[in-house]
Every structure is written in C-alpha cells, then in structure tokens.
Write an enzyme that holds these catalytic residues in place. Structure first.
Site, PDB file in Angstrom:
ATOM      1  N   ASN A  81       0.756  -1.074   0.038  1.00 27.89           N
ATOM      2  CA  ASN A  81       0.057   0.135  -0.042  1.00 27.89           C
ATOM      3  C   ASN A  81       0.879   1.444   0.099  1.00 27.89           C
ATOM      4  OD1 ASN A  81      -2.408   1.634   0.398  1.00 27.89           O
ATOM      5  ND2 ASN A  81      -3.356  -0.222   0.665  1.00 27.89           N
ATOM      6  N   ARG A  82       0.409   2.378   0.362  1.00 27.00           N
ATOM      7  CA  ARG A  82       0.659   3.776   0.336  1.00 27.00           C
ATOM      8  C   ARG A  82       1.651   4.291   1.370  1.00 27.00           C
ATOM      9  NH1 ARG A  82      -3.648   3.094  -2.716  1.00 27.00           N
ATOM     10  NH2 ARG A  82      -3.274   3.665  -5.123  1.00 27.00           N
ATOM     11  N   HIS A 176      -1.621  -9.728  -4.042  1.00 27.14           N
ATOM     12  CA  HIS A 176      -2.323  -8.660  -4.823  1.00 27.14           C
ATOM     13  C   HIS A 176      -3.176  -9.497  -6.035  1.00 27.14           C
ATOM     14  CE1 HIS A 176      -3.450  -4.880  -6.379  1.00 27.14           C
ATOM     15  NE2 HIS A 176      -2.845  -4.048  -5.563  1.00 27.14           N
ATOM     16  N   GLN A 279      -7.447  -4.207   2.367  1.00 25.77           N
ATOM     17  CA  GLN A 279      -7.758  -3.164   1.202  1.00 25.77           C
ATOM     18  C   GLN A 279      -8.717  -3.909   0.396  1.00 25.77           C
ATOM     19  OE1 GLN A 279      -6.230  -0.355   1.381  1.00 25.77           O
ATOM     20  NE2 GLN A 279      -6.605   0.671  -0.741  1.00 25.77           N
ATOM     21  N   GLU A 307      -6.924  -7.290  -0.252  1.00 20.63           N
ATOM     22  CA  GLU A 307      -5.461  -7.356   0.321  1.00 20.63           C
ATOM     23  C   GLU A 307      -5.480  -7.180   1.825  1.00 20.63           C
ATOM     24  OE1 GLU A 307      -3.467  -4.020  -2.239  1.00 20.63           O
ATOM     25  OE2 GLU A 307      -5.376  -4.382  -3.421  1.00 20.63           O
TER      26      GLU A 307
END
Length: 342
Positions: A81-82, A176, A279, A307
C-alpha cells in the site's frame, strides 16, 4: 491429498535467471504460482456443476508479468500500500523511498518484492519462497529475510508470511490477486455479492492516503457488513469503486474478513486473516489495454482484490496498529482463501 509439480515458466532477460511454476492441486482447487514475485498466475475453482474455471486475472506468459502491470497475483512489499510522500522517520532519522504512485511510494517502490526472483522450496502440500531484501533496498533500513508459504488444504489456499529484520523497519506484506468468480475474462464483477466484516474504514485524501480518521461505516457506502450486490451498490451510492482499507474486528488470531458470492456460478470465496485490515479494491484503474490470459481484455471493475494488510501509511500515523519490526522479533501473518459453492 495435494500434488505439487514443478516446471519452467520462462527465462528472465539478460540471463537474469529462470522463473519456475509450481502447480498445487487438491480435489477442489488447482493453483499455479511462479517464483517471480511469488505470483499466483492461475487458480481453478469448480462451480456448482463441477466445472472448473480460472478465477484470477493474469497472463499466459512470463513477458506479461515483466511489463508494467497492476501487480496481478503478486506478493508486494517491503511495505504494501501507500506511504505518504515516500518518507518516514525512525529513531530520528528520515528515510526517503522511491516515489512511484503520484507523490507517494506504493507497494514497496519501483522494484518491490513483486519484481524479484524468489528461491523456492517444495513442500508436501505446497511451496515456500524465500529471499533476503538487502539493507537500503528501495530506501528501506536494514536487511530483511522473508519467507512466503503457499499451502493447499482441500478448498482452502493458505498464505503465510514471515520476516526477520537486522534493524528496525516497517513491514507489511500481502498478495495482490485480482479475482473474478465468474471466471477471469468475464467483463465485470457487478453480479458479485460482497460482505466485509468491518465496523470502520479509513477515509482517504485525493492521492489515496488515509486522512488519519477512523470512520464508522454506518450509513455509508462502506457498510458491507450485510451482503450487497456490487453493481447496484456502486450505483446507489454513486461511487466509482472501492480502494480503501477496512478495519477488521477481532483480535490478532484468525478472524473472518470477507465473503464474496457469485450467484451465477455458485462460487464463494471467504477470506480469513490475522491482519488488522483489508484493502478492498475493485479494479478501478484497469482500463482494458492489457491483454490477459487467452487474450482477455481486463476493463475497469473486471476483478476485485482483498489485500489483507496492516493499515496504509501506518508508519506515519502513530494511532494506527504498528508496522515496525524490530531485530529479534518475527513478522508472522497468515491469510486463508477458502473456496466453496452455494
């Protein structure tokens, strides 16, 4: 009984190594996983008539996975992720990561765990991949030893992630895979019925970084505690799709995370995990330009991801569940993908 077979999948350019494919088969599932990125390339599940279809998006050949593509089936890390602006501070030192998603660092950076060759070890009921991520890889501190183990048990695919660090570093590993329970290549996922066992979600800003708020799902498009048909739900709430972290209920033990049912085929996917979040991503950035397996085009909303993960940008948000792994500790998380028909 589970059978495990091993074959060459393809050769990397410039003599950089050979990618192998491991096929795991039980009486209910067949899963293909390659040593490039620990990537699930096929997952065949029977429908209520007993007909098997491949329910994950991906490519027939290695070349597909080497091009720019949206992490189909891969394990992503060192941090999934970010991370906002690709920076974080640890023990007073600022670390700068590769920026590869607008202003942010996504899924481990430019060359994350999805873009490297892993070392395989065949097990009686699956395969384990390992690698050492060197100190400073993609800007992350410390050496990280990582093991990803895929095992089959009847209708269940179990993914276990372990890691050990030489110095304190954030770690967040996930798979993913993009699923379409009607079969990969089906045009959309609107007829899928989705349930996610979460009372809260993380609102995000315009570049998809959590704002820091932990918001109740009550009365919002994010209330998926009772089954919703995805297409109708997106229309009703006028949302473009999901790309958000849902905050899971329960302890660090195995907890129920999500259930997806495709009425047409009868296929059901249930996800259980030890992770604190998931996610839910509905393939909003897919645009049909990539040609997938058997020449399938993958348009927007033609696959979904669940995810399981630590919460995004947790390294910069101290009130989120911690993501730092210290020397002497072991990162150890498991996710169960359970397939059945209903």
């Amino acid at each position: 009984m589970v059978s495990v077979t091993r074959a060459v999948f393809g050769d990397l350019p410039l003599g950089a190594g050979t990618v192998e494919k491991f096929q795991l088969q039980s009486d209910q599932l067949r899963v293909d996983i390659i040593s490039w990125g620990c990537t699930i390339t096929a997952l065949e599940v029977k429908d209520r008539q007993g007909r098997a279809s491949d329910v994950v998006l991906g490519f027939d050949e290695l070349e597909g996975y080497l091009q720019k593509q949206p992490y189909f089936g891969a394990v992503v890390g060192r941090v999934a992720n970010r991370i906002a602006k690709g920076t974080f501070t640890l023990d007073g030192k600022e670390y700068k990561l590769a920026i590869n998603n607008g202003p942010n660092s996504l899924h481990g950076g430019v060359k994350g765990f999805d873009k490297v060759l892993w070392t395989p070890r065949v097990l009686s009921n699956g395969v384990e991949f390992s690698r050492v991520s060197p100190d400073g890889e993609e800007g992350y501190p410390g050496e990280l030893k990582v093991w990803v183990m895929y095992t089959l048990d009847g209708g269940e695919l179990v993914v276990n992630y372990r890691a050990q660090a030489s110095q304190t570093t954030p770690v967040n590993l996930t798979n993913h895979s993009y699923f379409n329970l009607a079969g990969q290549g089906s045009p959309n996922i609107y007829d899928h019925e989705v349930t996610i066992e979460a009372d809260a979600f993380l609102p995000v800003d315009e570049v998809l970084i959590p704002t820091g708020e932990i918001a109740s799902v009550q009365g919002t498009a994010f209330d998926l505690r009772k089954p919703v048909e995805l297409g109708k739900h997106l229309q009703e709430f006028h949302v473009n799709g999901f790309d958000h972290n849902f905050c899971l209920k329960g302890s660090k033990e195995k907890r129920f995370c999500a259930r997806v049912h495709h009425a047409g085929s009868g296929r059901v996917l249930e996800v259980y995990t030890t992770q604190p979040g998931v996610q839910f991503y509905t393939g909003n950035f897919l645009d049909g330009t990539l040609k997938g397996k058997s020449g399938a085009g993958y348009p927007k909303h033609s696959g979904f991801c669940l995810e399981t993960q630590s919460w995004p940008d947790a390294v910069n948000q101290p009130h989120f569940p911690p993501v730092l792994l210290k020397p002497g500790e072991e990162y150890d998380h498991t996710t169960w993908f359970k397939f059945s028909v209903a």
